[in-house]
Design a protein around this motif. Structure first.
Motif, mmCIF file in Angstrom:
data_model
loop_
_atom_site.group_PDB
_atom_site.id
_atom_site.type_symbol
_atom_site.label_atom_id
_atom_site.label_comp_id
_atom_site.label_asym_id
_atom_site.label_seq_id
_atom_site.Cartn_x
_atom_site.Cartn_y
_atom_site.Cartn_z
ATOM 1 N N ALA A 140 -15.770 34.974 -65.709
ATOM 2 C CA ALA A 140 -14.724 34.065 -65.241
ATOM 3 C C ALA A 140 -14.568 34.153 -63.728
ATOM 4 O O ALA A 140 -14.440 33.125 -63.042
ATOM 5 C CB ALA A 140 -13.402 34.391 -65.928
ATOM 6 N N LEU A 141 -14.604 35.348 -63.179
ATOM 7 C CA LEU A 141 -14.480 35.532 -61.731
ATOM 8 C C LEU A 141 -15.591 34.807 -60.988
ATOM 9 O O LEU A 141 -15.342 34.080 -60.016
ATOM 10 C CB LEU A 141 -14.510 37.022 -61.397
ATOM 11 C CG LEU A 141 -14.581 37.373 -59.909
ATOM 12 C CD1 LEU A 141 -13.343 36.859 -59.170
ATOM 13 C CD2 LEU A 141 -14.738 38.885 -59.721
ATOM 14 N N ARG A 142 -16.814 34.967 -61.436
ATOM 15 C CA ARG A 142 -17.949 34.328 -60.755
ATOM 16 C C ARG A 142 -17.825 32.807 -60.805
ATOM 17 O O ARG A 142 -18.114 32.113 -59.822
ATOM 18 C CB ARG A 142 -19.256 34.778 -61.403
ATOM 19 C CG ARG A 142 -19.543 36.273 -61.251
ATOM 20 C CD ARG A 142 -20.893 36.654 -61.832
ATOM 21 N NE ARG A 142 -21.096 38.092 -61.808
ATOM 22 C CZ ARG A 142 -21.094 38.872 -62.880
ATOM 23 N NH1 ARG A 142 -20.904 38.328 -64.086
ATOM 24 N NH2 ARG A 142 -21.277 40.170 -62.777
ATOM 25 N N LEU A 143 -17.405 32.284 -61.947
ATOM 26 C CA LEU A 143 -17.251 30.839 -62.080
ATOM 27 C C LEU A 143 -16.153 30.306 -61.164
ATOM 28 O O LEU A 143 -16.298 29.242 -60.547
ATOM 29 C CB LEU A 143 -16.948 30.479 -63.538
ATOM 30 C CG LEU A 143 -18.088 30.703 -64.533
ATOM 31 C CD1 LEU A 143 -17.583 30.560 -65.965
ATOM 32 C CD2 LEU A 143 -19.229 29.726 -64.277
ATOM 33 N N ILE A 144 -15.056 31.036 -61.057
ATOM 34 C CA ILE A 144 -13.956 30.616 -60.175
ATOM 35 C C ILE A 144 -14.399 30.637 -58.724
ATOM 36 O O ILE A 144 -14.118 29.706 -57.955
ATOM 37 C CB ILE A 144 -12.719 31.503 -60.403
ATOM 38 C CG1 ILE A 144 -12.173 31.305 -61.814
ATOM 39 C CG2 ILE A 144 -11.631 31.198 -59.371
ATOM 40 C CD1 ILE A 144 -11.199 32.375 -62.252
ATOM 41 N N VAL A 145 -15.088 31.691 -58.342
ATOM 42 C CA VAL A 145 -15.603 31.782 -56.967
ATOM 43 C C VAL A 145 -16.538 30.614 -56.669
ATOM 44 O O VAL A 145 -16.579 30.090 -55.547
ATOM 45 C CB VAL A 145 -16.312 33.133 -56.747
ATOM 46 C CG1 VAL A 145 -17.093 33.132 -55.437
ATOM 47 C CG2 VAL A 145 -15.289 34.269 -56.754
ATOM 48 N N ASN A 146 -17.264 30.160 -57.686
ATOM 49 C CA ASN A 146 -18.206 29.052 -57.510
ATOM 50 C C ASN A 146 -17.572 27.676 -57.701
ATOM 51 O O ASN A 146 -18.283 26.664 -57.693
ATOM 52 C CB ASN A 146 -19.381 29.217 -58.476
ATOM 53 C CG ASN A 146 -20.309 30.345 -58.064
ATOM 54 O OD1 ASN A 146 -20.467 30.621 -56.874
ATOM 55 N ND2 ASN A 146 -20.938 30.996 -59.030
ATOM 56 N N GLY A 147 -16.246 27.637 -57.889
ATOM 57 C CA GLY A 147 -15.575 26.345 -57.877
ATOM 58 C C GLY A 147 -14.817 25.928 -59.114
ATOM 59 O O GLY A 147 -14.140 24.888 -59.099
ATOM 60 N N SER A 148 -14.916 26.674 -60.214
ATOM 61 C CA SER A 148 -14.126 26.328 -61.400
ATOM 62 C C SER A 148 -12.636 26.497 -61.089
ATOM 63 O O SER A 148 -12.242 27.439 -60.400
ATOM 64 C CB SER A 148 -14.507 27.216 -62.588
ATOM 65 O OG SER A 148 -15.832 26.971 -62.998
ATOM 66 N N LYS A 149 -11.821 25.593 -61.601
ATOM 67 C CA LYS A 149 -10.378 25.655 -61.357
ATOM 68 C C LYS A 149 -9.714 26.496 -62.436
ATOM 69 O O LYS A 149 -10.102 26.451 -63.602
ATOM 70 C CB LYS A 149 -9.800 24.239 -61.347
ATOM 71 C CG LYS A 149 -10.423 23.346 -60.285
ATOM 72 C CD LYS A 149 -10.059 21.892 -60.512
ATOM 73 C CE LYS A 149 -10.846 20.973 -59.585
ATOM 74 N NZ LYS A 149 -10.610 19.534 -59.873
ATOM 75 N N LEU A 150 -8.703 27.242 -62.026
ATOM 76 C CA LEU A 150 -8.074 28.220 -62.914
ATOM 77 C C LEU A 150 -6.701 27.720 -63.390
ATOM 78 O O LEU A 150 -5.858 27.342 -62.581
ATOM 79 C CB LEU A 150 -7.918 29.554 -62.179
ATOM 80 C CG LEU A 150 -7.289 30.708 -62.952
ATOM 81 C CD1 LEU A 150 -8.121 31.066 -64.184
ATOM 82 C CD2 LEU A 150 -7.149 31.933 -62.037
ATOM 83 N N ILE A 151 -6.505 27.732 -64.716
ATOM 84 C CA ILE A 151 -5.222 27.372 -65.315
ATOM 85 C C ILE A 151 -4.732 28.548 -66.156
ATOM 86 O O ILE A 151 -5.469 29.100 -66.969
ATOM 87 C CB ILE A 151 -5.341 26.127 -66.211
ATOM 88 C CG1 ILE A 151 -5.777 24.910 -65.389
ATOM 89 C CG2 ILE A 151 -4.016 25.834 -66.920
ATOM 90 C CD1 ILE A 151 -5.994 23.663 -66.234
#
Length: 264
Positions: A140-151
């Motif tokens: 999840a951290l890697r995806l967020i760093v790469n632009g996924s938005k967090l809810i």
């Protein structure tokens, strides 16, 4: 009864009530005395009712069914769980894909969305206790760093409703926020979105409503900040130290049965 600093517009103006569920109506599987009577009486008086919970594990349907099995006459469109509210918000964003991390019936609220754990547009976090491990959180951290938005389905740090202190959704989300340098969109109490959702569904004005809860930091704080009158019930997860908080309810009662005194 303790009256808070906000004052009151007069009980005659109350046309709707938003109830917290766990800690106000039921707690650890037990229905509080007079809780069913309170709900039935207010319904008979013609008040608009909503039942608002920060539970992410329950869907709207499963939460309604549990309340009905406990003896309450409650309808699905009156119930708002954090998982349901999050799905409503996500729908408004028209996402290409999402990765929803939540256990039990809560996941049923997200059946309509494209699930993608590899490259999601949104990462949506509820109580996913079965998968809150090093691999899933790192992914999840890697995806967020790469632009996924967090809810975040809700932002509470801890939960004591089952007796022991447990990490809650906000703790896991907070770790990802700090690590990735982002801020999540938070949906459940005390955040305004879920109150706005309840208000919109009731077709009433803020001045028409009261919020009834047992937790200062979610129910009362959220209601006060949103502009609703609030009622603190000293049951559930209430702690006497809460009374020293700067967050002051409009009314405080020992039990849910005393709420009817506002309408007598």
């Amino acid at each position: 009864m303790r009256t808070g600093k906000q004052g009151s517009l007069g009980v005659n103006a109350i046309r709707g009530v938003i109830f917290d569920i766990d800690g106000v109506l039921i707690f650890q599987g037990r229905v509080y005395p007079k809780a069913i009577e309170v709900v039935d009486t207010l319904r008979a008086k013609g008040l608009v009712l909503r039942f608002l919970t920060n539970s992410t594990l329950k869907s709207r349907a499963s939460c309604t069914e549990k309340l009905r099995q406990s003896g309450f006459r409650i309808f699905p469109d009156e119930v708002i769980t954090a998982s349901y509210a999050t799905a409503v918000y996500l729908r408004s964003q028209n996402p290409v894909s999402c990765w929803v991390l939540v256990d039990r019936e809560g996941i049923q609220e997200f059946k309509e969305f494209v699930q993608d754990a590899d490259n999601p547009e949104y990462i949506v976090i509820g109580d996913n206790r079965s998968q809150f491990d090093f691999d899933h959180l790192n992914n999840a951290l890697r995806l967020i760093v790469n632009g996924s938005k967090l809810i975040a389905m809700q932002s509470e740090l801890i939960d004591t409703s089952m007796g022991n202190i447990e990490l809650n959704v906000g703790s896991w989300v907070g770790m990802l926020e700090r690590a990735a340098g982002v801020r999540a969109v938070s949906i459940g109490k005390p955040n305004p979105y879920v109150f706005e959702l309840a208000l919109h569904s009731m077709h009433l004005d803020k001045n028409d409503l009261i919020m009834v809860g047992d937790r200062i930091t979610t129910d009362i704080q959220g209601a006060n900040y949103f502009g609703l009158r609030s009622v603190l019930i000293k049951t559930g997860e209430f702690d006497e130290r809460d009374l020293a908080s700067e967050i002051v309810p409009t009314y405080t009662f020992e039990t849910i049965g005393e709420l009817l005194g506002l309408f007598s």
